[in-house]
Design a protein around this motif. Structure first.
Motif, PDB file in Angstrom:
ATOM      1  N   ASN A   9      -6.359  10.686   3.097  1.00  9.11           N
ATOM      2  CA  ASN A   9      -6.365  11.389   1.815  1.00  9.11           C
ATOM      3  C   ASN A   9      -4.950  11.650   1.320  1.00  9.11           C
ATOM      4  O   ASN A   9      -4.661  11.539   0.122  1.00  9.11           O
ATOM      5  N   ASP A  63      -3.543   8.440  -0.023  1.00  7.04           N
ATOM      6  CA  ASP A  63      -4.132   8.142  -1.329  1.00  7.04           C
ATOM      7  C   ASP A  63      -3.476   8.957  -2.433  1.00  7.04           C
ATOM      8  O   ASP A  63      -3.253   8.470  -3.544  1.00  7.04           O
ATOM      9  N   THR A  64      -3.158  10.207  -2.130  1.00  3.04           N
ATOM     10  CA  THR A  64      -2.489  11.051  -3.123  1.00  3.04           C
ATOM     11  C   THR A  64      -1.117  10.496  -3.466  1.00  3.04           C
ATOM     12  O   THR A  64      -0.735  10.417  -4.642  1.00  3.04           O
ATOM     13  N   GLN A  82      -1.515   7.456  -5.709  1.00  4.41           N
ATOM     14  CA  GLN A  82      -1.841   7.782  -7.096  1.00  4.41           C
ATOM     15  C   GLN A  82      -0.573   8.036  -7.911  1.00  4.41           C
ATOM     16  O   GLN A  82      -0.423   7.528  -9.030  1.00  4.41           O
ATOM     17  N   TRP A  83       0.326   8.837  -7.338  1.00  2.00           N
ATOM     18  CA  TRP A  83       1.535   9.180  -8.078  1.00  2.00           C
ATOM     19  C   TRP A  83       2.503   8.007  -8.141  1.00  2.00           C
ATOM     20  O   TRP A  83       3.222   7.840  -9.139  1.00  2.00           O
ATOM     21  N   PHE A 105       1.538   4.896  -8.422  1.00  2.00           N
ATOM     22  CA  PHE A 105       0.987   4.052  -9.484  1.00  2.00           C
ATOM     23  C   PHE A 105       1.239   4.672 -10.856  1.00  2.00           C
ATOM     24  O   PHE A 105       1.551   3.956 -11.823  1.00  2.00           O
ATOM     25  N   LEU A 106       1.114   5.991 -10.967  1.00  2.00           N
ATOM     26  CA  LEU A 106       1.388   6.636 -12.253  1.00  2.00           C
ATOM     27  C   LEU A 106       2.834   6.413 -12.670  1.00  2.00           C
ATOM     28  O   LEU A 106       3.123   6.139 -13.841  1.00  2.00           O
ATOM     29  N   ALA A 123       3.379  14.975  -4.392  1.00  2.00           N
ATOM     30  CA  ALA A 123       2.136  14.634  -3.700  1.00  2.00           C
ATOM     31  C   ALA A 123       1.592  15.765  -2.850  1.00  2.00           C
ATOM     32  O   ALA A 123       0.653  15.552  -2.088  1.00  2.00           O
TER      33      ALA A 123
END
Length: 207
Positions: free
Chosen positions: A87, A90-91, A94-95, A97-98, A150
């Motif tokens: 998890n 994954d966090t 996400q950032w 990719f952003l 994150a």
């Protein structure tokens, strides 16, 4: 040992910062973007997209391109600057990719229309300023709720975002509008390894 093909840009700075944070051995190969060295056949064999950064593992000659892919590789292979649990990873992703999909492109366009466009374009400036401010707001809200991008610890997501968001003065943005982000910029910017990484990327090409 790694060879990092870099230029003194936000994406180039990410890699030397991460390598310094991780204490990994590397040498910098400066790429003269103005002279078009990134478009030579030799460079495009390392990155077909003709952009920095590229990281080459000198043990086997394997090149890796795309700055956030390099950050993720370094973090996962070293077991540092990224959480061990799924998890948490994954966090971070996400950032990352952003940053790659939104922060970098939008801030890059704003910089270009402010400093490099051959003619003024007020419509473009208005569009990219509005989007940049929106993205700074996204990060402001995140950092008002958590110490780092994150979560509770410093990760490669902070490195990826910091090198872009710290350019607010060049972009004509008043950082006072985002106090949590401003405090984070100062906190991360004070890290000794980050300062060493910036210095390595900024070295003259002949060094």
């Amino acid at each position: 040992m790694y060879t990092a093909y870099l230029a003194d840009t936000p994406n180039g700075r990410k890699i030397s910062i991460a390598l310094e944070e991780l204490g990994l051995p590397y040498r910098v190969q400066h790429v003269d973007l103005g002279a078009g060295e990134q478009h030579t056949p030799a460079f495009e064999r390392l990155n077909p997209n003709g952009k920095i950064p590229v990281l080459v593992n000198e043990d086997d000659g394997t090149p890796l391109f795309e700055s956030n892919a390099i950050l993720f590789h370094l973090a996962t292979h070293s077991g540092r600057l990224i959480p061990a649990d799924g998890n948490g990873r994954d966090t971070v992703l996400q950032w990352l990719f952003l940053q790659a999909a939104s922060i970098g492109p939008m801030l890059g366009q704003l910089w270009w229309f402010r400093h490099a466009a051959p003619a003024p374009n007020e419509q473009a400036l208005a569009r990219y300023t509005k989007e940049a401010r929106r993205l700074y707001g996204v990060i402001e809200r995140r950092l008002a709720a958590t110490p780092y991008i994150a979560g509770d610890t410093y990760t490669v997501a902070d490195i990826a975002c910091w090198t872009w968001l710290v350019t607010h003065e060049e972009l004509g943005l008043d950082i006072g509008a985002w106090p949590a982000l401003a405090a984070w910029l100062d906190k991360v910017g004070a890290r000794p390894a980050l300062q060493r990484g910036l210095a390595r990327t900024a070295e003259p090409a002949h060094v």
